[in-house]
Design an enzyme around this catalytic site. Structure first.
Site, PDB file in Angstrom:
ATOM      1  N   GLU A  10       0.519  -1.286  -0.073  1.00  0.00           N
ATOM      2  CA  GLU A  10      -0.354  -0.263   0.456  1.00  0.00           C
ATOM      3  C   GLU A  10       0.555   1.350   0.225  1.00  0.00           C
ATOM      4  OE1 GLU A  10      -0.329   2.423   2.885  1.00  0.00           O
ATOM      5  OE2 GLU A  10       1.002   1.129   4.086  1.00  0.00           O
ATOM      6  N   GLN A 100       2.950   4.427  17.509  1.00  0.00           N
ATOM      7  CA  GLN A 100       3.400   2.903  17.477  1.00  0.00           C
ATOM      8  C   GLN A 100       4.717   2.744  16.796  1.00  0.00           C
ATOM      9  OE1 GLN A 100       2.150   2.957  12.844  1.00  0.00           O
ATOM     10  NE2 GLN A 100       0.556   1.752  14.750  1.00  0.00           N
ATOM     11  N   ALA A 283      -6.680  -6.175  13.536  1.00  0.00           N
ATOM     12  CA  ALA A 283      -5.722  -6.851  13.247  1.00  0.00           C
ATOM     13  C   ALA A 283      -4.375  -6.014  12.439  1.00  0.00           C
ATOM     14  CB  ALA A 283      -6.604  -8.228  12.048  1.00  0.00           C
ATOM     15  N   ASP A 284      -5.064  -5.441  11.936  1.00  0.00           N
ATOM     16  CA  ASP A 284      -2.891  -4.946  11.728  1.00  0.00           C
ATOM     17  C   ASP A 284      -1.898  -4.152  12.625  1.00  0.00           C
ATOM     18  OD1 ASP A 284      -1.584  -3.413   9.551  1.00  0.00           O
ATOM     19  OD2 ASP A 284      -2.034  -1.709  10.557  1.00  0.00           O
ATOM     20  N   GLN A 285      -2.766  -3.899  13.808  1.00  0.00           N
ATOM     21  CA  GLN A 285      -1.600  -3.741  15.354  1.00  0.00           C
ATOM     22  C   GLN A 285      -1.319  -4.750  16.205  1.00  0.00           C
ATOM     23  OE1 GLN A 285      -1.534  -0.352  15.924  1.00  0.00           O
ATOM     24  NE2 GLN A 285      -2.152  -0.122  14.214  1.00  0.00           N
ATOM     25  N   HIS A 306      -3.268  -2.341   3.778  1.00  0.00           N
ATOM     26  CA  HIS A 306      -2.531  -2.269   5.097  1.00  0.00           C
ATOM     27  C   HIS A 306      -2.035  -3.397   5.806  1.00  0.00           C
ATOM     28  CE1 HIS A 306      -1.598   1.129   7.874  1.00  0.00           C
ATOM     29  NE2 HIS A 306      -1.386   1.549   6.983  1.00  0.00           N
TER      30      HIS A 306
END
Length: 342
Positions: A10, A100, A283-285, A306
């Site tokens: 992405e 992050q 889910a991404d994190q 992502h």
């Protein structure tokens, strides 16, 4: 030195942030090329530059290419330095995205840390504070570390000036299994406005209610004070037996209040209908801490680009593979081995 293509997948800022985080944790020098090539304005924006400099300070790193608009960054990490750190984006750029970047390193440090982050707290295309506090950090706590977040002041685009305080108590990252949501125990929708007419929040809450069909007691409106400039956010929180999920929609100039309320309600409704514990953004994190620790598995909605880009980067740097398997019309099973998994 490991070279990472910032235009892969992405092609956004997460490749930069995750690359810096992994460089710090693994003590591997990296060169990140074509930074944010997939965006309308490629290169480092203010929040990305702040993330680079924050990572450099936490990791005593040598950096080249740390300038606004830069499309290539080299990063040579040194020793991770826990303790007290303050990072200011200087604009409404996301403070949570700066967190992050440095949090994985501080989770593995030899002592605790206190962070003061200034900038945007509720931004489009970034984890809002509510998601961080209520959804992500509790799951991180189940894996071992204790991270507490306090919102001291809201920050919206374009004024920014939000403030978040973070306390980090490091610990090894263990295994996490999140395969069932369990019964939904509480539903809550809050429409918040700052320096804007209160009827905007009322219209947003009403629009969300039409989509969700929940009881009136689930919907709330708040007028925020002590906020620099106008701002607006609608948050949907779904607390279940095994997980809490948070969905947000940020108000924007030219976007009707009804649209803001409807779009977050539809995202939350799709999550409920999928009957999985983990939403798209959570889910991404979860991939990074799972990959750095004992691995794990969870069930979620269809992975975003992502998320798949993130998984590919973790495999490139750590050699950790993420397995995605569709198990139903709207449900997916995701499994991460983890670097310390047995």
């Amino acid at each position: 030195m490991l070279t990472i293509d910032g235009s892969a997948g992405e092609g956004g800022g997460q490749i930069l942030r995750t690359s810096l985080a992994l460089s710090l944790v693994t003590q591997t020098p990296v060169r990140i090329t074509r930074v944010r090539a997939g965006r309308a304005k490629p290169g480092l924006a203010r929040q990305h530059l702040t993330a680079v400099m924050a990572a450099a300070r936490v990791g005593c790193a040598e950096v080249t290419g740390a300038a606004l608009g830069s499309t290539e960054v080299t990063f040579r990490p040194g020793a991770i330095v826990p303790g007290v750190h303050q990072f200011s984006v200087g604009t409404a750029g996301s403070a949570t995205l700066v967190l992050q970047t440095v949090l994985p390193a501080l989770l593995s440090a030899e002592g605790g840390s206190q962070l003061l982050l200034e900038g945007g707290t509720h931004n489009p295309m970034a984890p809002p504070f509510d998601f961080l506090e209520r959804a992500f950090l509790p799951l991180l706590g189940r894996m071992g570390p204790a991270v507490m977040a306090t919102l001291e002041r809201y920050g919206f685009y374009p004024a920014g000036q939000g403030r978040v305080r973070i306390t980090v108590e490091p610990a090894p990252l263990g295994h996490l299994s999140l395969l069932e949501r369990g019964e939904i125990q509480e539903r809550r929708v809050v429409a918040r406005v700052a320096n804007l007419p209160a009827h905007i929040a009322a219209r947003e809450a009403e629009a969300a209610a039409k989509v969700l069909g929940w009881e009136p007691r689930c919907f709330h409106e708040e007028v925020l004070t002590d906020v620099a400039g106008p701002g607006n956010v609608v948050t949907v929180e779904i607390a279940s037996e095994h997980v809490t999920e948070v969905f947000s929609s940020i108000g924007e100039r030219g976007v009707r209040a009804e649209v803001v309320g409807e779009r977050v309600a539809r995202e939350a409704q799709a999550y409920v209908e999928a009957e999985v514990p983990v939403g798209e953004h959570l889910a991404d994190q979860l991939l990074l801490p799972m990959a750095l620790g004992g691995g794990g598995a969870f069930r979620t909605v269809a992975p975003s680009s992502h998320t798949t880009t993130h998984a590919a980067l973790l495999e490139q740097v750590l050699g950790v593979k993420t397995r995605f398997e569709q198990i139903g019309e709207k449900a997916w099973h995701v499994e991460v081995k983890g670097t310390s998994a047995g």
